[in-house]
Design an enzyme around this catalytic site. Sequence first.
Site, PDB file in Angstrom:
ATOM      1  N   GLU A 275      -8.314 -12.921 -92.397  1.00 34.55           N
ATOM      2  CA  GLU A 275      -7.377 -12.066 -93.118  1.00 34.55           C
ATOM      3  C   GLU A 275      -5.932 -12.461 -92.818  1.00 34.55           C
ATOM      4  O   GLU A 275      -5.629 -12.979 -91.752  1.00 34.55           O
ATOM      5  CB  GLU A 275      -7.597 -10.599 -92.715  1.00 34.55           C
TER       6      GLU A 275
ATOM      7  N   CYS B 214       1.761 -12.136 -91.484  1.00 34.60           N
ATOM      8  CA  CYS B 214       0.993 -12.173 -90.244  1.00 34.60           C
ATOM      9  C   CYS B 214      -0.266 -12.990 -90.550  1.00 34.60           C
ATOM     10  O   CYS B 214      -1.047 -12.620 -91.422  1.00 34.60           O
ATOM     11  CB  CYS B 214       0.654 -10.730 -89.887  1.00 34.60           C
TER      12      CYS B 214
ATOM     13  N   CYS C 147     -12.283 -13.939 -82.705  1.00 41.90           N
ATOM     14  CA  CYS C 147     -11.485 -14.182 -81.504  1.00 41.90           C
ATOM     15  C   CYS C 147     -12.406 -14.114 -80.305  1.00 41.90           C
ATOM     16  O   CYS C 147     -13.321 -13.285 -80.269  1.00 41.90           O
ATOM     17  CB  CYS C 147     -10.386 -13.124 -81.375  1.00 41.90           C
TER      18      CYS C 147
ATOM     19  N   CYS D 280     -10.770  -8.410 -76.038  1.00 46.13           N
ATOM     20  CA  CYS D 280     -10.027  -7.200 -75.676  1.00 46.13           C
ATOM     21  C   CYS D 280     -10.756  -5.995 -76.294  1.00 46.13           C
ATOM     22  O   CYS D 280     -11.009  -5.965 -77.495  1.00 46.13           O
ATOM     23  CB  CYS D 280      -8.585  -7.276 -76.180  1.00 46.13           C
TER      24      CYS D 280
ATOM     25  N   CYS E  56      -9.512  -4.000 -79.550  1.00 40.68           N
ATOM     26  CA  CYS E  56      -9.146  -4.766 -80.746  1.00 40.68           C
ATOM     27  C   CYS E  56     -10.393  -5.075 -81.565  1.00 40.68           C
ATOM     28  O   CYS E  56     -11.382  -5.584 -81.039  1.00 40.68           O
ATOM     29  CB  CYS E  56      -8.455  -6.059 -80.322  1.00 40.68           C
TER      30      CYS E  56
ATOM     31  N   CYS F 289      -2.075  -3.970 -86.444  1.00 42.88           N
ATOM     32  CA  CYS F 289      -2.451  -4.699 -85.228  1.00 42.88           C
ATOM     33  C   CYS F 289      -3.835  -4.300 -84.755  1.00 42.88           C
ATOM     34  O   CYS F 289      -4.118  -3.116 -84.582  1.00 42.88           O
ATOM     35  CB  CYS F 289      -1.482  -4.368 -84.093  1.00 42.88           C
TER      36      CYS F 289
HETATM   37  N1  SAH Z   1      -4.640 -12.895 -79.645  1.00 49.61           N
HETATM   38  C1  SAH Z   1      -3.204 -12.773 -79.779  1.00 49.61           C
HETATM   39  C2  SAH Z   1      -2.775 -12.573 -81.216  1.00 49.61           C
HETATM   40  C3  SAH Z   1      -3.178 -11.249 -81.822  1.00 49.61           C
HETATM   41  S1  SAH Z   1      -1.741 -10.307 -82.020  1.00 49.61           S
HETATM   42  C4  SAH Z   1      -2.712 -11.643 -78.906  1.00 49.61           C
HETATM   43  O1  SAH Z   1      -3.520 -10.861 -78.437  1.00 49.61           O
HETATM   44  O2  SAH Z   1      -1.525 -11.571 -78.645  1.00 49.61           O
HETATM   45  C5  SAH Z   1      -2.345  -8.724 -82.259  1.00 49.61           C
HETATM   46  C6  SAH Z   1      -1.612  -7.737 -81.377  1.00 49.61           C
HETATM   47  O3  SAH Z   1      -2.136  -6.433 -81.643  1.00 49.61           O
HETATM   48  C7  SAH Z   1      -1.854  -8.013 -79.919  1.00 49.61           C
HETATM   49  O4  SAH Z   1      -0.727  -7.646 -79.170  1.00 49.61           O
HETATM   50  C8  SAH Z   1      -3.015  -7.066 -79.631  1.00 49.61           C
HETATM   51  O5  SAH Z   1      -3.166  -6.812 -78.274  1.00 49.61           O
HETATM   52  C9  SAH Z   1      -2.591  -5.854 -80.429  1.00 49.61           C
HETATM   53  N2  SAH Z   1      -3.709  -4.965 -80.727  1.00 49.61           N
HETATM   54  C10 SAH Z   1      -5.012  -5.261 -80.749  1.00 49.61           C
HETATM   55  N3  SAH Z   1      -5.755  -4.167 -81.048  1.00 49.61           N
HETATM   56  C11 SAH Z   1      -4.877  -3.166 -81.244  1.00 49.61           C
HETATM   57  C12 SAH Z   1      -5.016  -1.793 -81.610  1.00 49.61           C
HETATM   58  N4  SAH Z   1      -6.217  -1.266 -81.832  1.00 49.61           N
HETATM   59  N5  SAH Z   1      -3.897  -1.060 -81.723  1.00 49.61           N
HETATM   60  C13 SAH Z   1      -2.685  -1.598 -81.506  1.00 49.61           C
HETATM   61  N6  SAH Z   1      -2.483  -2.883 -81.170  1.00 49.61           N
HETATM   62  C14 SAH Z   1      -3.563  -3.663 -81.040  1.00 49.61           C
END
Ligand code: SAH
Length: 385
Positions: free
Chosen positions: A113, A126, A133, A137, A140, A364
Site C-alpha cells: 500500500e 508515504c 515487515c 512490533c 503495528c 501509521c
Molecule cells: N519500519 C519502519 C517504517 C514504518 S513507519 C519504522 O518502524 O520506523 C510507521 C510508523 O508508525 C513507525 O513509527 C511505527 O512504529 C508507527 N506505528 C506502527 N503501528 C502504529 C499504530 N498502531 N499506531 C501509531 N503508530 C504506529
Amino acid sequence: MTSLPLIPAISDAPAARRASMPPKHLADLDLAGRQALVTELGEPAFRAKQVSNHYFGRLVRDPQAMTDLPAATRERLSEQLMPTLLTPVRELACDDGATRKALWRLHDGALVESVLMGYPDRVTVCISSQAGCGMACPFCATGQAGLTRNLSTAEIVDQAVYMAGVAASGAVVGSPPRLSRVVFMGMGEPLANYNRVIGAIRRLVSPAPEGLGLSQRHITVSTVGLVPAIRRLASEDLSVTLALSLHAPDDDLRDELVPVNQRWKVAEVLDAAWDYAARTGRRVSIEYAMIKDVNDQPWRADLLGRLLAGKLTHVNLIPLNPTPGSRWDASPKPVEREFVRRLRDAGVSTTVRDTRGREIDGACGQLAAAEDNDTFTDRAGEAPA
Ligand code: SAH
C-alpha cells in the site's frame, strides 16, 4: 521475562530470498545504466533520455502513451524497460480527497500500500519498501503479518511516480500539484532492504530526467533502529531526514514494543541517531506512539526528556491507531498533553502527529494490505480524527 517476541530476522530472511523479484524496470537503473540497456536492445542511446523524460518528467507510466516513439520501439522498450510493476487493486480516499490510499498487487501476487496526503502547502506520499515487515512490533498491523519480500528499487519508486501523477492531475484539491515529500513510513523496514532503498532514494532526488528531482531533506527514512544500517546511511552522500521509531525510553519496555531492541539497545540506537544528526546536520525525528498505560506515564516522559535534551531532534507523538485484534488503546488526551508538557519543559521540541487516513486504514501502523474491505466498512462510521 518470558513473553518477549523473538528477535526478528534482518535483511536476508529466508522468506525474502525465496520470494520472486520483479523484472527489471528503468527506475532500477541510473541514466547511464538505461543508456547501456537501450543500446543493448539495438536502440540509439538517446532513447533512454526520451523514455526517462516521459516517466520522471511527465509522470507517464504507460509506454503506449509515449506516442513520439516509433511503435516497434515502444513495444520493445515497454517489455524490457517498463514492465508493469504495480497493478491497482483498490483506491480509497477520505478528507474530501486530500488523503488517498492505493492497494497494489505486485507481479507475484504480493500486496503493498501507499498513502498520499495533501496539505495546503505540500503533498506527501508515504511509500512501502517491503511487502509486509519482519520487525514484529506488536502494535503495528504490518508487523503482525510478517515479511513477504523486499521490494525492488523500481517497485518503490513507481509508487511515488504514480502518486506524483495523481497530484499533478489536480485530484488533491486544495494542495499544490507537485509532489514535495516522500516518507518511507509505509509497509516494511526500509533499512532491512538497504541497497534497494538507497537506489530508490537516488532516483527520487536525481533531477529529471534521471529522477524525480525531490530535495534530499524532503525524503524521510523511518527505522526501528538497525544500528549498523543507520551508521551506513550516515556515510552515504545523502542528507535525508532520519526518523527513529523509539516508542519507549527504557530497554525493558522497548524490548517488547520494538523487538529489535533486544539486539540494539536504546542507548546504542540513540548514539547512532546523534551521529547521524552530526554528520548530516539534520534533525532526527523521534517517533513515539502513545499507548494507554503502556508507555505514556509521566516518568517515561521525564526519562525521554533527559535522553533527548540538548540534541538535534524533534519528537513526533503518534496517537496509537487501532489495528485488528490489538489489546492496546490510544492514550487519553489529557495524558498526551501532560506528556507533551513534560517533554517541552525538558527543552525538547515536540508535536503530536495528525491521524490522517485512519478511516481508510491508511494511518501509521494500519497498512495490512488486505484485499477484503471489512475494516474499512467497520470504521466508516468513526468520526475522522
Ligand atoms: N519500519 C519502519 C517504517 C514504518 S513507519 C519504522 O518502524 O520506523 C510507521 C510508523 O508508525 C513507525 O513509527 C511505527 O512504529 C508507527 N506505528 C506502527 N503501528 C502504529 C499504530 N498502531 N499506531 C501509531 N503508530 C504506529
